[in-house]
Design an enzyme around this catalytic site. Structure first.
Site, PDB file in Angstrom:
ATOM      1  CG  HIS A   1      -1.727   1.329   1.715  1.00  0.00           C
ATOM      2  ND1 HIS A   1      -2.873   1.458   0.660  1.00  0.00           N
ATOM      3  CD2 HIS A   1      -1.774   2.583   1.871  1.00  0.00           C
ATOM      4  CE1 HIS A   1      -3.307   2.944   0.751  1.00  0.00           C
ATOM      5  NE2 HIS A   1      -2.524   3.018   1.823  1.00  0.00           N
TER       6      HIS A   1
ATOM      7  CE  LYS B   1      -8.217   3.627   4.963  1.00  0.00           C
ATOM      8  NZ  LYS B   1      -8.247   4.953   3.623  1.00  0.00           N
TER       9      LYS B   1
ATOM     10  CB  SER C   1      -7.499   6.388   7.753  1.00  0.00           C
ATOM     11  OG  SER C   1      -7.311   6.063   6.424  1.00  0.00           O
TER      12      SER C   1
ATOM     13  NE  ARG D   1      -8.120  12.246   8.910  1.00  0.00           N
ATOM     14  CZ  ARG D   1      -7.056  11.487   8.476  1.00  0.00           C
ATOM     15  NH1 ARG D   1      -7.497  10.524   8.684  1.00  0.00           N
ATOM     16  NH2 ARG D   1      -6.224  11.649   7.979  1.00  0.00           N
TER      17      ARG D   1
ATOM     18  CG  ASP E   1     -10.779   5.834   6.427  1.00  0.00           C
ATOM     19  OD1 ASP E   1     -10.302   6.309   6.771  1.00  0.00           O
ATOM     20  OD2 ASP E   1     -10.509   5.771   5.536  1.00  0.00           O
TER      21      ASP E   1
HETATM   22  N1  URA Z   1      -4.755   7.602   2.729  1.00  0.00           N
HETATM   23  C1  URA Z   1      -5.747   7.287   4.151  1.00  0.00           C
HETATM   24  O1  URA Z   1      -6.128   6.272   3.515  1.00  0.00           O
HETATM   25  N2  URA Z   1      -5.837   7.529   4.273  1.00  0.00           N
HETATM   26  C2  URA Z   1      -5.023   8.885   5.801  1.00  0.00           C
HETATM   27  O2  URA Z   1      -5.665   9.317   6.428  1.00  0.00           O
HETATM   28  C3  URA Z   1      -4.698   9.758   4.199  1.00  0.00           C
HETATM   29  C4  URA Z   1      -3.554   8.614   3.153  1.00  0.00           C
END
Ligand code: URA
Length: 436
Positions: free
Chosen positions: A83, A188, A184, A169, A162
């Site tokens: 990721h 995931k 966050s 945010r 999220d």
């Molecule tokens: N990528 C994400 O998935 N979340 C964040 O807060 C910042 C980048």
């Protein structure tokens, strides 16, 4: 009775929240009993006063538990997820995924679409004619078991907390907070069900983390969260002071990824792909050490194993695999405009603002400002010159691929993104450091 106002007060006074308190605020925000204005105040308190490791871990788990998790147990073998925290010109998954899968590592990847100046892997893949990102869970598992890789869109409601928090945010100036980014991303990743996690943490003007110190804290926080959750995680800090590779825009990036799998990619991007794939092979236990891993990856780049794996994936996901050998089958822009260096003397490139290049690509239609917008797969920017390169008068700096949308504005942004100097600047290393 627990009240949101008391939790805001607590964070305002730099006190630590308990697991029960964190569960309360995530749960009640998702079921809409906590309003946006209270959550906004809380997020801003976190932005200024931070969270300790236990709070971040509890927040990550509360978010993870807000939705469904993916059970990958019916896929045999070692499953690894890679990721990136998001950057400009980042087509790494298209190269690293097939290379790792060519060694038997299972890549069962659920990706996202692009938003704002950063592109999304799904949008890039969809520029291959016919490519399907929506396939049934059953077919997804079958594909990964048979060929080792599938990259698809999210079908389940993974981490709904999220989605809500990120949107809030985004409009309250609280995106760039380490505890919030770490929870966050890791909620995931933990929900995605893989055995190991490899993170590419971008650092620089084109990334959320603008300097190495901040990025190191973010990386360590996420590695720690992975460890605590029994999902070994490594994070590599990589440079995002300038766009990654040369291509920015969906079909253009697919071409660059294919070229890289043929061993003909740009230097910085190739190096990053080799490094991340090596990390995957080592963490998955396929390679004994980094040296051996790197040798394996480089050979798979040169003998076409990675490329063949990409072709297999494209075929399984109903895409036209002949486009991988014949780029004219990919979407092409109507107009191609070269931007030349107008100086009178030789100069060196000292900086290319990644954010501006990403935004210029978005203006042309390569990205979307809102979730609903459609993107144009053909358009984008190709950077012929990068930091450290020498320029002679009239050299082509960059090429714009456009279908007529906001072309003049985009051209100006690309030209403004370049900074020149009379002295040669060293090109920054793409790999900064790896945190395990
Ligand atoms: N990528 C994400 O998935 N979340 C964040 O807060 C910042 C980048």
């Amino acid at each position: 009775m627990m009240r949101m106002i008391d939790l805001i007060e607590k964070k305002k006074k730099r006190e630590n929240l308990t697991k029960e308190e964190i569960d309360f605020l995530v749960h009640n925000y998702v079921n809409k009993t906590i309003p946006d204005y209270q959550m906004s105040a809380f997020l801003m308190a976190v932005y200024f006063n931070g969270m300790n490791h236990d709070e971040i871990f509890d927040l990550t788990n509360a978010m993870l538990n807000s939705g469904e998790t993916i059970d990958l147990s019916s896929i045999e073998g070692v499953k690894v997820d890679k990721h990136s925290t998001g950057g400009v010109g980042d087509k790494t998954s298209l190269v690293v995924g097939p290379l790792a899968a060519s060694f038997g590592v299972k890549i069962a990847k659920m990706s996202g679409r692009g938003l704002g100046h950063t592109g999304g892997t799904l949008d890039k893949l969809e520029s291959i004619p016919g490519f399907q990102i929506e396939i049934s869970t059953e077919d997804f598992f079958k594909q990964v078991n048979e060929i080792g890789i599938a990259i698809i869109g999210q079908s389940k409601e993974v981490v709904p907390a999220d989605k809500l928090l990120y949107a809030l945010r985004d409009v309250t100036g609280t995106v760039d907070s380490i505890p919030l980014i770490a929870s966050s991303i890791m909620s995931k990743k933990l929900a995605s069900g893989t055995d190991y996690i490899v993170l590419d943490v971008k650092v620089g003007s084109g990334a959320f983390m603008k300097n190495v110190d901040e990025a190191t804290i973010l990386a360590k926080t996420m590695v720690e969260l992975g460890k605590k959750a029994n999902r070994p995680t490594i994070a590599t800090l990589t440079n995002m002071e300038q766009p990654l590779g040369c291509a920015v825009g969906n079909a253009l990036e697919v071409i660059e990824a294919i070229d890289t799998l043929k061993g003909k990619g740009p230097k910085d991007f190739t190096e990053l792909c080799i490094d991340l794939t090596t990390e995957i092979l080592v963490i998955a236990g396929v390679a004994q050490n980094e040296e051996e891993g790197k040798e394996m990856v480089v050979s798979a780049m040169h003998d076409g194993r990675g490329l063949n794996k990409l072709k297999e994936m494209v075929k399984w996901q109903h895409g036209d695999e002949s486009a991988i050998d014949d780029y004219s089958l990919l979407p092409t822009a109507q107009e191609v405009i070269d931007l030349v260096f107008e100086g009178n003397e030789t100069a060196f490139i000292s900086h290319i603002d990644a954010l501006q290049i990403g935004e210029a690509a978005m203006l042309l239609g390569a990205g979307r400002a809102t979730k609903e917008e459609k993107i144009d797969p053909a358009v984008g920017i190709y950077l012929h010159k990068k930091v450290g390169d020498m320029l002679h008068p009239q050299d082509v700096l960059a090429t714009i691929y456009t279908n007529g949308q906001k072309t003049e504005e985009a051209i100006q942004m690309v030209l403004d993104a370049y900074e020149m100097s009379s002295e040669k600047e060293d090109c920054p290393n793409i790999i900064i450091q790896t945190i395990k």
